[in-house]
Design a protein around this motif. Structure first.
Motif, mmCIF file in Angstrom:
data_model
loop_
_atom_site.group_PDB
_atom_site.id
_atom_site.type_symbol
_atom_site.label_atom_id
_atom_site.label_comp_id
_atom_site.label_asym_id
_atom_site.label_seq_id
_atom_site.Cartn_x
_atom_site.Cartn_y
_atom_site.Cartn_z
ATOM 1 N N LYS A 1 27.335 20.214 -8.692
ATOM 2 C CA LYS A 1 27.114 19.250 -7.613
ATOM 3 C C LYS A 1 25.944 18.320 -7.931
ATOM 4 C CE LYS A 1 28.864 18.889 -4.145
ATOM 5 N NZ LYS A 1 29.958 17.942 -3.753
ATOM 6 N N LEU A 2 24.860 18.867 -8.479
ATOM 7 C CA LEU A 2 23.678 18.053 -8.750
ATOM 8 C C LEU A 2 23.947 17.000 -9.818
ATOM 9 C CD1 LEU A 2 20.756 17.570 -8.015
ATOM 10 C CD2 LEU A 2 20.082 19.338 -9.649
ATOM 11 N N ALA B 1 25.577 24.700 -7.837
ATOM 12 C CA ALA B 1 24.507 23.729 -7.634
ATOM 13 C C ALA B 1 24.419 22.740 -8.785
ATOM 14 C CB ALA B 1 23.171 24.453 -7.456
ATOM 15 N N THR C 1 23.683 12.948 -9.113
ATOM 16 C CA THR C 1 22.751 12.099 -9.854
ATOM 17 C C THR C 1 23.473 11.102 -10.759
ATOM 18 O OG1 THR C 1 22.527 13.901 -11.481
ATOM 19 C CG2 THR C 1 20.818 13.718 -9.801
ATOM 20 N N PHE D 1 19.181 23.814 -4.986
ATOM 21 C CA PHE D 1 18.854 22.665 -5.831
ATOM 22 C C PHE D 1 17.353 22.642 -6.144
ATOM 23 C CE2 PHE D 1 22.433 21.327 -3.078
ATOM 24 C CZ PHE D 1 23.407 21.208 -4.057
ATOM 25 N N LEU E 1 18.432 14.032 -3.634
ATOM 26 C CA LEU E 1 18.979 14.945 -2.627
ATOM 27 C C LEU E 1 18.711 14.432 -1.214
ATOM 28 C CD1 LEU E 1 17.937 18.305 -4.305
ATOM 29 C CD2 LEU E 1 20.275 17.466 -4.016
ATOM 30 N N ILE F 1 14.673 13.963 -8.481
ATOM 31 C CA ILE F 1 15.780 14.784 -7.982
ATOM 32 C C ILE F 1 15.629 15.044 -6.489
ATOM 33 C CG2 ILE F 1 16.863 17.064 -8.138
ATOM 34 C CD1 ILE F 1 16.313 16.977 -11.139
#
Length: 334
Positions: free
Chosen positions: A35-36, A32, A40, A282, A301, A297
């Protein structure tokens, strides 16, 4: 999807070794966070341009160093680099003809070099197939600049000279201030696989917290910008998924595809024109790390999912959040 064994695949070809750490939370945290950070930071870079996004990387690197500086304060350069190398970083001093510092024949400035054998940013680049030299790399260059300024007391400019499968080659220019001594020799040691996975998880968390502390200073917490950034990256990942399917599909089919592709990270359901996030690692991370810019955030997403759906369906798709956490999303399709 990324697993812990993939997350360490650059770590001296250990991808063939069965992971020693099997806790599901650790697997999913690493997946996670990689990927996050890609969504971003790389998403913002795609949305506003690399030149504008570089400021984010510079401040993030400074913030990341600030979080680690208590373990470095009062140390000389050798001790400081060795302290950094106890984490998921591996930075070696590079010497030519027994000397650390050399004169650049083109600029006449004093320069020296480091070999970055490992860092969390390399993992993000490698597993998300992101080109080196952008905003994510700027985070680590800024981190090293802050370390050198703190320890040596001068000003230094760090740039990625080369990026390869086994290491990065960093060029450090002395803008002003003292140069490092020639007797400094630092050669990092490879940690065990189990130790590396835990260190990687910890340092990815530190980078995510640095992003949280930085984003308002650069973008003012603009929710529109966060949605745009997420969507730009979602379009990229959607292209990759679409290439494996070979055709555009309906929204209902796309939900099924995403639940398989992001198994463990996301679980989506659909009723009418509303998508519900039944599970999101997430969102769990935001709460566990107590991130202050949670809404930014969540909107990122939200945009990311819109980008995925747009590519998979072949129609213009936007998602409107029906709650603060963007776990209920109304589909707007054109």
């Amino acid at each position: 999807m990324l697993t812990v064994s993939k997350a360490i695949s650059e770590h001296d070809n250990l991808a063939m070794v069965k992971p020693l750490v099997s806790e599901e939370e650790i697997y999913l945290d690493i997946e996670a966070m990689i990927k996050l950070m890609a969504i971003t930071v790389r998403g913002l870079e795609l949305a506003v341009g690399q030149r504008s996004a570089m400021a984010l990387g510079t401040i993030m690197g400074s913030q990341l160093y600030k979080s680690m500086s208590p373990s470095i304060k009062g140390k000389n350069l050798k001790e400081a680099l060795e302290a950094v190398n106890t984490r998921s970083f591996r930075i070696d001093v590079y010497k030519m003809r027994g000397k650390v510092v050399h004169e650049d024949p083109q600029t006449g400035r004093k320069v020296f070099y480091y070999v970055g054998r490992e860092c969390p940013i390399r993992q993000i680049l490698y597993h998300e197939d992101i080109p080196a030299g952008g905003t994510l790399c700027r985070i680590m260059c800024s981190f090293v600049e802050q370390l050198l300024a703190d320890v040596l007391g001068g000003k230094y400019s760090v740039k990625l000279l080369r990026y390869g499968p086994n290491a990065c080659f960093l060029r450090v220019e002395i803008v002003n201030g003292p140069q490092p001594p020639d007797d400094v020799a630092v050669y990092s040691k490879k940690p065990s696989l189990e130790e590396y996975v835990m260190l990687l998880r910890e340092d990815l968390r530190s980078i995510l917290v640095a992003f949280d502390a930085t984003v308002d200073r650069v973008l003012g917490g603009n929710p529109t910008m966060s949605y745009m950034a997420g969507k730009r990256y979602g379009l990229l990942d959607g292209d990759n998924l679409l290439s494996t399917i070979g055709r555009t599909i309906s929204v209902d089919e796309a939900i099924t595809v995403l639940n398989v592709a992001y198994k463990g990270l996301l679980e989506l359901s659909k009723e009418g024109d509303v998508i519900s996030l039944e599970r999101s690692v997430f969102h769990d991370l935001v709460e566990k790390l107590q991130l202050g810019r949670a809404v930014f955030i969540y909107r990122t997403l939200q945009g990311y999912l819109a980008g995925l759906l747009e590519r998979l369906t072949g129609h213009r798709v936007d998602l409107r959040g029906l709650d603060e956490k963007a776990t209920q999303l109304k589909i707007l399709m054109r």
